[in-house]
Write a protein that holds these residues in place. Structure first.
Motif, PDB file in Angstrom:
ATOM      1  N   LEU A 130       0.808  -1.214   0.000  1.00  0.00           N
ATOM      2  CA  LEU A 130       0.000   0.000   0.000  1.00  0.00           C
ATOM      3  C   LEU A 130       0.845   1.269   0.000  1.00  0.00           C
ATOM      4  N   SER A 131       1.903   1.311   0.795  1.00  0.00           N
ATOM      5  CA  SER A 131       2.718   2.525   0.836  1.00  0.00           C
ATOM      6  C   SER A 131       3.312   2.832  -0.538  1.00  0.00           C
ATOM      7  N   LEU A 132       3.889   1.815  -1.173  1.00  0.00           N
ATOM      8  CA  LEU A 132       4.475   2.014  -2.496  1.00  0.00           C
ATOM      9  C   LEU A 132       3.403   2.337  -3.530  1.00  0.00           C
ATOM     10  N   ALA A 133       2.244   1.661  -3.434  1.00  0.00           N
ATOM     11  CA  ALA A 133       1.154   1.911  -4.377  1.00  0.00           C
ATOM     12  C   ALA A 133       0.605   3.326  -4.238  1.00  0.00           C
ATOM     13  N   VAL A 134       0.423   3.787  -3.009  1.00  0.00           N
ATOM     14  CA  VAL A 134      -0.060   5.150  -2.781  1.00  0.00           C
ATOM     15  C   VAL A 134       0.979   6.165  -3.229  1.00  0.00           C
ATOM     16  N   LEU A 135       2.253   5.890  -2.959  1.00  0.00           N
ATOM     17  CA  LEU A 135       3.322   6.776  -3.407  1.00  0.00           C
ATOM     18  C   LEU A 135       3.258   6.976  -4.916  1.00  0.00           C
ATOM     19  N   ILE A 136       3.137   5.888  -5.656  1.00  0.00           N
ATOM     20  CA  ILE A 136       3.104   5.963  -7.118  1.00  0.00           C
ATOM     21  C   ILE A 136       1.847   6.670  -7.599  1.00  0.00           C
ATOM     22  N   ILE A 170       8.659  -9.495  -0.725  1.00  0.00           N
ATOM     23  CA  ILE A 170       9.227 -10.026  -1.967  1.00  0.00           C
ATOM     24  C   ILE A 170       8.241  -9.860  -3.113  1.00  0.00           C
ATOM     25  N   ILE A 171       7.020 -10.322  -2.888  1.00  0.00           N
ATOM     26  CA  ILE A 171       6.013 -10.320  -3.954  1.00  0.00           C
ATOM     27  C   ILE A 171       5.312  -8.974  -4.070  1.00  0.00           C
ATOM     28  N   GLY A 172       5.018  -8.346  -2.915  1.00  0.00           N
ATOM     29  CA  GLY A 172       4.242  -7.108  -2.916  1.00  0.00           C
ATOM     30  C   GLY A 172       4.820  -6.009  -3.786  1.00  0.00           C
ATOM     31  N   PRO A 173       6.088  -5.614  -3.588  1.00  0.00           N
ATOM     32  CA  PRO A 173       6.643  -4.542  -4.422  1.00  0.00           C
ATOM     33  C   PRO A 173       6.678  -4.877  -5.908  1.00  0.00           C
ATOM     34  N   VAL A 174       6.905  -6.160  -6.236  1.00  0.00           N
ATOM     35  CA  VAL A 174       6.922  -6.549  -7.652  1.00  0.00           C
ATOM     36  C   VAL A 174       5.535  -6.374  -8.264  1.00  0.00           C
ATOM     37  N   ILE A 175       4.506  -6.807  -7.534  1.00  0.00           N
ATOM     38  CA  ILE A 175       3.130  -6.641  -8.017  1.00  0.00           C
ATOM     39  C   ILE A 175       2.816  -5.166  -8.227  1.00  0.00           C
ATOM     40  N   VAL A 176       3.179  -4.339  -7.252  1.00  0.00           N
ATOM     41  CA  VAL A 176       2.855  -2.910  -7.315  1.00  0.00           C
ATOM     42  C   VAL A 176       3.604  -2.228  -8.456  1.00  0.00           C
ATOM     43  N   THR A 177       4.895  -2.473  -8.556  1.00  0.00           N
ATOM     44  CA  THR A 177       5.658  -1.798  -9.604  1.00  0.00           C
ATOM     45  C   THR A 177       5.196  -2.221 -10.999  1.00  0.00           C
ATOM     46  N   PHE A 178       4.826  -3.497 -11.146  1.00  0.00           N
ATOM     47  CA  PHE A 178       4.332  -3.931 -12.456  1.00  0.00           C
ATOM     48  C   PHE A 178       2.942  -3.360 -12.736  1.00  0.00           C
ATOM     49  N   ALA A 179       2.018  -3.524 -11.771  1.00  0.00           N
ATOM     50  CA  ALA A 179       0.634  -3.101 -11.983  1.00  0.00           C
ATOM     51  C   ALA A 179       0.502  -1.586 -12.040  1.00  0.00           C
ATOM     52  N   SER A 180       1.175  -0.873 -11.124  1.00  0.00           N
ATOM     53  CA  SER A 180       0.979   0.572 -11.025  1.00  0.00           C
ATOM     54  C   SER A 180       1.828   1.370 -12.006  1.00  0.00           C
ATOM     55  N   LEU A 181       2.992   0.850 -12.364  1.00  0.00           N
ATOM     56  CA  LEU A 181       3.868   1.596 -13.267  1.00  0.00           C
ATOM     57  C   LEU A 181       3.662   1.244 -14.725  1.00  0.00           C
ATOM     58  N   THR A 182       3.173   0.043 -15.016  1.00  0.00           N
ATOM     59  CA  THR A 182       3.038  -0.359 -16.422  1.00  0.00           C
ATOM     60  C   THR A 182       1.585  -0.457 -16.888  1.00  0.00           C
ATOM     61  N   HIS A 205      -1.722   0.808 -14.663  1.00  0.00           N
ATOM     62  CA  HIS A 205      -2.433   1.995 -14.180  1.00  0.00           C
ATOM     63  C   HIS A 205      -1.964   2.296 -12.767  1.00  0.00           C
ATOM     64  N   SER A 206      -1.809   3.566 -12.460  1.00  0.00           N
ATOM     65  CA  SER A 206      -1.249   3.954 -11.167  1.00  0.00           C
ATOM     66  C   SER A 206      -2.094   3.514  -9.986  1.00  0.00           C
ATOM     67  N   ALA A 207      -3.408   3.305 -10.204  1.00  0.00           N
ATOM     68  CA  ALA A 207      -4.299   2.934  -9.101  1.00  0.00           C
ATOM     69  C   ALA A 207      -4.425   1.425  -8.911  1.00  0.00           C
ATOM     70  N   LEU A 208      -3.917   0.642  -9.858  1.00  0.00           N
ATOM     71  CA  LEU A 208      -4.170  -0.798  -9.819  1.00  0.00           C
ATOM     72  C   LEU A 208      -3.522  -1.467  -8.613  1.00  0.00           C
ATOM     73  N   GLY A 209      -2.354  -1.016  -8.214  1.00  0.00           N
ATOM     74  CA  GLY A 209      -1.698  -1.600  -7.051  1.00  0.00           C
ATOM     75  C   GLY A 209      -2.525  -1.436  -5.788  1.00  0.00           C
ATOM     76  N   ILE A 210      -3.194  -0.283  -5.642  1.00  0.00           N
ATOM     77  CA  ILE A 210      -4.048  -0.049  -4.476  1.00  0.00           C
ATOM     78  C   ILE A 210      -5.240  -0.999  -4.492  1.00  0.00           C
ATOM     79  N   VAL A 211      -5.836  -1.192  -5.649  1.00  0.00           N
ATOM     80  CA  VAL A 211      -6.993  -2.087  -5.765  1.00  0.00           C
ATOM     81  C   VAL A 211      -6.603  -3.522  -5.404  1.00  0.00           C
ATOM     82  N   ILE A 212      -5.478  -3.976  -5.893  1.00  0.00           N
ATOM     83  CA  ILE A 212      -5.023  -5.336  -5.576  1.00  0.00           C
ATOM     84  C   ILE A 212      -4.774  -5.474  -4.078  1.00  0.00           C
ATOM     85  N   ALA A 213      -4.180  -4.455  -3.473  1.00  0.00           N
ATOM     86  CA  ALA A 213      -3.935  -4.491  -2.027  1.00  0.00           C
ATOM     87  C   ALA A 213      -5.247  -4.608  -1.264  1.00  0.00           C
TER      88      ALA A 213
END
Length: 404
Positions: A30-36, A150-162, A164-172
């Motif tokens: 969540l922190s990384l997803a909200v940051l992005i 391990i898995i969380g940041p990879v999911i967020v960086t892939f989903a939110s950076l490639t 949509h920026s909000a997708l990481g928050i939704v997955i969380a």
């Protein structure tokens, strides 16, 4: 691993460990997803850092209070209400084009309502296994938590950076709901009855060992929060370099946790384990080359899970049984305050000086933690208390007082 497999022969251990692991995935996302997401909406890391600070402050305020409510309203009811509110607030953070104050308000609500699943699980552990197995269970729990990072940041960086920026928050938010509902369906959780607390709210902070736990938790949380923000700033949008570095760091932490996390603590255990983190971060800050930071991240990661395993076990033995949930709440609060200060501080450093300076800031925080652990060194356990009816002495951890 044979030693750890024995843990899962106890009824409920597997379901509690795995369900709370899933429910706590937002802690690594969540922190990384909200940051992005907030940075994408407002084009400023300072704004994103302020929203993260609001989230962490909300969680910090709620930590001891919601954990203590177990004694009055029951674990099942408290977790159910907070889970519902937190899920709605988390999904609301994914909305686009909100003002920074509105994002901050929603983040604060999400933080205040964060279900205290980790304190609940760790307060249940002593009743699930024999006293001789408790250190191993806490070590396993601390180590396996690294899967989140391990898995969380990879999911967020892939989903939110490639995507949509909000997708990481939704997955969380979805993981929070899935794991939280599973945790609530476990019989040991539904039937849990907490022992009455030994005193008023905050009395547990009279324990020197718990204060040491809170200080170390603050340091490691602040350093890792600054590291996350620094990596995103250094490697930017459109790639997964930051996620890969964090993933390798956490794999290193996971391996180290299984290797030494269950070892008996000595006077200098925390100092040595924090020193590994500080050395890795300090060397990483010397260059912005991807491969260099990746290699030094592996070094830094080897200190994380062993430190968390140590402070988790210390928390479980530092206070009376009825106060264990509150003690974990304060420990979590200290870590979340570290996240808040680390995230906001990193945002300021990034906007003023760049990501490499934020990485250097993370190293300096870790060095301060090493100095603290060395000056107020963790003493040897005194065998003057016992674990329930087992007749076996219970370790009580005390911080050695400085001599004039």
């Amino acid at each position: 691993m044979t030693t750890y497999r024995e843990l899962f022969r106890a009824s409920g251990v597997f379901r509690i460990v795995v369900s709370q692991l899933i429910a706590r995935f937002p802690a690594g996302m969540l922190s990384l997803a909200v940051l992005i997401h907030v940075e994408a909406q407002h084009d400023a890391y300072t704004a994103a850092g302020l929203v993260l600070a609001a989230l962490a402050i909300g969680q910090a305020v709620a930590g001891p209070l919601t954990s203590r409510m177990f004694n009055r309203f029951g674990m099942f009811r408290v977790l159910g209400i907070t889970l519902s509110i937190a899920a709605v607030a988390t999904f609301s953070l994914a909305l686009p084009d909100l003002s920074v104050p509105m994002y901050g308000l929603i983040a604060f609500i999400a933080g205040v309502a964060t279900p205290p699943i980790q304190p609940a699980a760790r307060s249940l552990y002593p009743s699930l296994v024999a006293p001789a197995m408790r250190t191993r269970l806490f070590a396993f729990d601390a180590s396996v938590q690294e899967v989140i990072w391990i898995i969380g940041p990879v999911i967020v960086t892939f989903a939110s950076l490639t995507i949509h920026s909000a997708l990481g928050i939704v997955i969380a938010g979805l993981l929070l709901l899935a794991g939280g509902i599973w945790f609530l369906t476990i019989p040991q959780v539904r039937r849990a009855v907490s022992e009455p607390p030994a005193g008023r709210l905050g009395k547990v902070l009279a324990s020197h060992a718990l204060l040491m736990v809170c200080a170390v938790g603050f340091v490691i949380a602040a350093a890792t929060a600054m590291l996350e923000a620094a990596l995103v700033a250094i490697f930017g949008h459109g790639g997964i370099e930051a996620g890969l570095i964090l993933a390798l760091l956490c794999i290193s932490s996971l391996v180290a946790g299984f290797a030494v996390g269950h070892a008996e603590l000595t006077r200098w255990s925390l100092t040595r384990r924090l020193a590994v983190l500080a050395v890795g971060l300090g060397l990483a800050a010397m260059s912005t080359d991807f491969w260099w930071i990746l290699a030094m991240g592996v070094v830094a990661g080897a200190g994380v899970a062993p430190v968390i395993a140590a402070i988790t076990h210390m928390t479980s033995t530092a206070v009376a049984p009825g106060d264990v949930a509150e003690a974990f709440g304060w420990s979590t609060t200290a870590q979340l305050v570290g996240v808040a200060i680390g995230s906001s501080g990193a945002g300021l450093l990034i906007d003023e000086f760049g990501g490499q300076m934020a990485l250097a800031g993370a190293a300096m925080v870790a060095v301060a933690g090493v100095a603290l652990a060395a000056l107020v060194s963790q003493g040897q356990p005194e065998r003057d208390r016992h674990d329930g009816d087992s007749g076996r002495p219970r370790r009580v951890w005390r911080v050695q007082r400085l001599k004039a």
